[in-house]
Design a protein around this motif. Structure first.
Motif, PDB file in Angstrom:
ATOM      1  N   ILE A   3       0.647  -1.167  -0.015  1.00 26.97           N
ATOM      2  CA  ILE A   3       0.022  -0.003  -0.059  1.00 26.97           C
ATOM      3  C   ILE A   3       0.803   1.413   0.117  1.00 26.97           C
ATOM      4  N   SER A   4       0.584   2.326  -1.053  1.00 28.61           N
ATOM      5  CA  SER A   4       1.204   3.202  -0.902  1.00 28.61           C
ATOM      6  C   SER A   4       1.189   4.142   0.135  1.00 28.61           C
ATOM      7  N   PRO A   5       2.149   5.140   0.468  1.00 25.45           N
ATOM      8  CA  PRO A   5       1.877   6.166   1.637  1.00 25.45           C
ATOM      9  C   PRO A   5       0.675   6.932   1.694  1.00 25.45           C
ATOM     10  N   GLN A   6       0.165   7.043   0.188  1.00 28.77           N
ATOM     11  CA  GLN A   6      -0.944   7.851   0.178  1.00 28.77           C
ATOM     12  C   GLN A   6      -2.085   7.190   0.562  1.00 28.77           C
ATOM     13  N   GLY A   7      -2.102   5.723   0.750  1.00 30.08           N
ATOM     14  CA  GLY A   7      -3.263   5.012   1.022  1.00 30.08           C
ATOM     15  C   GLY A   7      -3.208   4.456   2.438  1.00 30.08           C
ATOM     16  N   LEU A   8      -2.275   5.038   3.403  1.00 32.09           N
ATOM     17  CA  LEU A   8      -2.287   4.855   4.811  1.00 32.09           C
ATOM     18  C   LEU A   8      -3.296   5.449   5.612  1.00 32.09           C
ATOM     19  N   GLU A   9      -3.704   4.960   6.624  1.00 31.28           N
ATOM     20  CA  GLU A   9      -4.918   5.453   7.501  1.00 31.28           C
ATOM     21  C   GLU A   9      -4.444   6.721   8.113  1.00 31.28           C
ATOM     22  N   LYS A  10      -5.408   7.447   8.779  1.00 29.42           N
ATOM     23  CA  LYS A  10      -5.106   8.741   9.450  1.00 29.42           C
ATOM     24  C   LYS A  10      -4.117   8.152  10.785  1.00 29.42           C
ATOM     25  N   GLY A  11      -3.235   9.041  10.975  1.00 28.03           N
ATOM     26  CA  GLY A  11      -2.360   8.884  11.897  1.00 28.03           C
ATOM     27  C   GLY A  11      -1.154   7.847  11.765  1.00 28.03           C
ATOM     28  N   GLN A  15       6.636   6.806   6.649  1.00 26.11           N
ATOM     29  CA  GLN A  15       7.663   5.878   6.610  1.00 26.11           C
ATOM     30  C   GLN A  15       7.216   4.373   6.873  1.00 26.11           C
ATOM     31  N   SER A  16       5.822   4.188   7.123  1.00 27.46           N
ATOM     32  CA  SER A  16       5.195   2.919   7.574  1.00 27.46           C
ATOM     33  C   SER A  16       5.363   1.874   6.512  1.00 27.46           C
ATOM     34  N   GLN A  17       5.256   0.620   6.421  1.00 32.27           N
ATOM     35  CA  GLN A  17       5.014  -0.336   5.529  1.00 32.27           C
ATOM     36  C   GLN A  17       3.768  -1.130   5.642  1.00 32.27           C
ATOM     37  N   ASN A  18       3.068  -1.334   4.629  1.00 33.66           N
ATOM     38  CA  ASN A  18       1.759  -1.967   4.828  1.00 33.66           C
ATOM     39  C   ASN A  18       1.513  -3.081   3.547  1.00 33.66           C
ATOM     40  N   PHE A  19       1.378  -4.043   3.472  1.00 37.05           N
ATOM     41  CA  PHE A  19       0.899  -5.067   2.628  1.00 37.05           C
ATOM     42  C   PHE A  19      -0.478  -5.949   2.714  1.00 37.05           C
ATOM     43  N   PHE A  20      -1.219  -5.645   1.708  1.00 41.96           N
ATOM     44  CA  PHE A  20      -2.347  -6.473   1.429  1.00 41.96           C
ATOM     45  C   PHE A  20      -2.346  -7.541   0.766  1.00 41.96           C
ATOM     46  N   PHE A  21      -3.023  -8.749   0.958  1.00 37.83           N
ATOM     47  CA  PHE A  21      -3.290  -9.944   0.338  1.00 37.83           C
ATOM     48  C   PHE A  21      -4.499 -10.315   0.169  1.00 37.83           C
ATOM     49  N   ALA A  22      -4.973 -10.752  -1.130  1.00 39.76           N
ATOM     50  CA  ALA A  22      -6.142 -11.253  -1.404  1.00 39.76           C
ATOM     51  C   ALA A  22      -6.424 -12.661  -0.661  1.00 39.76           C
ATOM     52  N   ALA A  23      -7.425 -12.992  -0.226  1.00 41.04           N
ATOM     53  CA  ALA A  23      -7.827 -14.335   0.166  1.00 41.04           C
ATOM     54  C   ALA A  23      -7.759 -15.327  -0.817  1.00 41.04           C
ATOM     55  N   PRO A  24      -7.189 -16.556  -0.735  1.00 38.95           N
ATOM     56  CA  PRO A  24      -7.433 -17.735  -1.689  1.00 38.95           C
ATOM     57  C   PRO A  24      -8.825 -17.724  -2.612  1.00 38.95           C
ATOM     58  N   ALA A  25      -8.634 -17.680  -3.781  1.00 39.84           N
ATOM     59  CA  ALA A  25      -9.936 -17.705  -4.477  1.00 39.84           C
ATOM     60  C   ALA A  25     -10.856 -19.211  -4.261  1.00 39.84           C
ATOM     61  N   SER A  26     -10.172 -20.045  -3.864  1.00 37.65           N
ATOM     62  CA  SER A  26     -10.706 -21.238  -3.658  1.00 37.65           C
ATOM     63  C   SER A  26     -11.446 -21.450  -2.251  1.00 37.65           C
ATOM     64  N   SER A  37      -3.839 -11.838   5.400  1.00 32.60           N
ATOM     65  CA  SER A  37      -4.504 -10.800   4.645  1.00 32.60           C
ATOM     66  C   SER A  37      -3.769  -9.263   4.790  1.00 32.60           C
ATOM     67  N   TRP A  38      -3.253  -9.046   5.850  1.00 30.55           N
ATOM     68  CA  TRP A  38      -2.432  -7.806   6.175  1.00 30.55           C
ATOM     69  C   TRP A  38      -1.120  -7.984   6.751  1.00 30.55           C
ATOM     70  N   CYS A  39      -0.071  -7.192   6.705  1.00 28.51           N
ATOM     71  CA  CYS A  39       0.818  -7.293   7.428  1.00 28.51           C
ATOM     72  C   CYS A  39       1.654  -6.095   7.215  1.00 28.51           C
ATOM     73  N   GLY A  40       2.585  -5.600   8.193  1.00 31.68           N
ATOM     74  CA  GLY A  40       3.296  -4.336   8.061  1.00 31.68           C
ATOM     75  C   GLY A  40       3.907  -3.867   9.537  1.00 31.68           C
ATOM     76  N   ARG A  41       4.553  -2.721   9.231  1.00 32.25           N
ATOM     77  CA  ARG A  41       5.088  -1.964  10.196  1.00 32.25           C
ATOM     78  C   ARG A  41       4.609  -0.567  10.202  1.00 32.25           C
ATOM     79  N   PHE A  42       3.894   0.001  11.667  1.00 40.28           N
ATOM     80  CA  PHE A  42       3.315   1.102  11.492  1.00 40.28           C
ATOM     81  C   PHE A  42       4.133   2.249  12.443  1.00 40.28           C
ATOM     82  N   PHE A  43       4.202   3.367  11.786  1.00 42.39           N
ATOM     83  CA  PHE A  43       4.725   4.352  12.813  1.00 42.39           C
ATOM     84  C   PHE A  43       3.507   5.402  12.864  1.00 42.39           C
TER      85      PHE A  43
END
Length: 296
Positions: A3-11, A15-26, A37-43
C-alpha cells in the motif's frame, strides 16, 4: 500488494510499511490453509485508532516502541515496548496509539485460525509478556522484509508462516535453546542490532559454528532470502525510515546503515530503490495523511 503512503490511514506516518493480500480464490484452500490478509510496520501519531464490532481476521501485534491502548473483552490496558497483543477481531475491539508508537503486525485467517486463537486467548488472554516475544518480533520483521522484496508466495508457504505464529504463541519460554531455527532468530536479532557494522556471511556463520554453505542454506530455508539479500533489505528499510523521519545527512545515514561512504551508500540505494536518497527524501517528505477504508 504494498500500500502506497497515500493509502495509509489517518495517524499512520509515511515511513510505514503496509501489505495487503487477497484471500485464496478457492473455498477449499481457505478451509485447508492459513493465509495472511495484511501485515506491516506502522509508525503512528495519537490520531491513529480503530473501533470495530467485527473484523474478519485474527491479529497479532508486536509493540516496538511507545504505547498502544487496547480494549478487548473485559481487558483494558496499555501495551508497552516489547509486548505482544493477540486479538480475534470477530469480537468487538478498540485500540489507539500514543504519539511515538511503532508496531509490527500480521492479520491472518483460514483453516482453524479462529479456533486456535480463541483457545490461546482462553489460556493466556490478549497480552503476552514473555521471553518468546523477541522471537515473535524477529518472525514479524522477517515476514515484512520478505514481502518488501517478493510480495508473493505459494499458499503452502504462507500457511506455514501463520502456523509459525501459533507455534511461537503456544511454545514455552525455553523454546529453541538447541533448535537451529531459533539460532537463525538470534542471528536476525544480531543483524538488526548491528546493521551499522560490517556483516559478513563468514562472521555470521562462525557465530553459529556452521560452515558458510550450511549457514546460507539454513538462513534461506528459514527466511526465504539469502543472507546478503536480507541484510541489504534491512539496510535499505532503515535508510528509508531515517530519510523520511529524521534530518540526518546522507553521510550520517550511510554510516548508520553500514556503508563506508555516502557515495557507496547512494549508489546501492539508487540501484535498489530506483532513485537517489536525496530525491527519495524530497518525494516522501511532503506527503499528507489520507483516510481510506479501514485496514487494520
Amino acid at each position: 500488494m504494498k500500500i502506497s503512503p497515500q493509502g495509509l490511514e489517518k495517524g499512520v506516518l509515511p515511513q510505514s510499511q503496509n501489505f495487503f493480500f487477497a484471500a485464496p480464490a478457492s473455498s477449499r484452500q481457505r478451509k485447508l490453509f492459513y493465509y495472511i490478509s495484511w501485515c506491516g510496520r506502522f509508525f503512528c501519531t495519537e490520531q491513529y485508532c480503530q473501533k470495530r464490532k467485527y473484523y474478519p481476521f485474527c491479529l497479532m501485534i508486536y509493540v516496538q516502541s511507545g504505547k498502544f491502548h487496547i480494549e478487548y473483552r473485559d481487558y483494558v490496558f496499555d501495551a508497552q515496548a516489547g509486548d505482544v497483543v493477540v486479538l480475534d477481531c470477530t469480537e468487538p475491539h478498540y485500540y489507539s496509539a500514543y504519539n511515538g508508537l511503532e508496531f509490527l503486525y500480521i492479520c491472518f485467517d483460514g483453516s482453524n485460525a479462529h479456533d486456535l486463537t480463541q483457545h490461546y486467548l482462553s489460556k493466556e488472554g490478549p497480552l503476552l509478556q514473555s521471553q518468546r516475544n523477541q522471537l515473535i518480533k524477529n518472525f514479524l520483521f522477517n515476514t515484512i522484509n520478505f514481502y518488501e522484496i517478493k510480495q508473493h508466495e505459494n499458499i503452502m508457504d504462507t500457511s506455514m508462516r501463520v502456523y509459525k505464529c501459533f507455534h511461537l504463541l503456544f511454545s514455552h519460554d525455553d523454546i529453541g535453546i538447541a533448535d537451529e531455527n531459533n539460532d537463525i532468530e538470534k542471528i536476525l536479532s544480531f543483524i538488526h542490532a548491528h546493521i551499522s557494522e560490517k556483516l559478513s556471511i563468514e562472521k555470521l556463520a562462525q557465530m553459529m559454528h556452521f560452515s558458510v554453505s550450511y549457514f546460507s542454506h539454513l538462513f534461506k530455508k528459514e527466511t526465504g532470502l539469502p543472507p546478503t539479500e536480507y541484510i541489504l533489505n534491512v539496510r535499505m528499510n532503515q535508510a528509508k525510515i531515517m530519510l523520511i523521519s529524521t534530518d540526518k545527512t546522507i553521510e550520517e545515514i550511510a554510516v548508520e546503515t553500514g556503508y563506508a561512504s555516502a557515495s557507496s551508500f547512494a549508489n546501492v540505494f539508487t540501484n535498489r530503490i530506483g532513485c537517489s536518497p536525496k530525491w527519495f527524501r524530497k518525494l516522501k517528505g511532503g506527503l499528507h495523511y489520507a483516510n481510506p477504508t479501514s485496514q487494520i
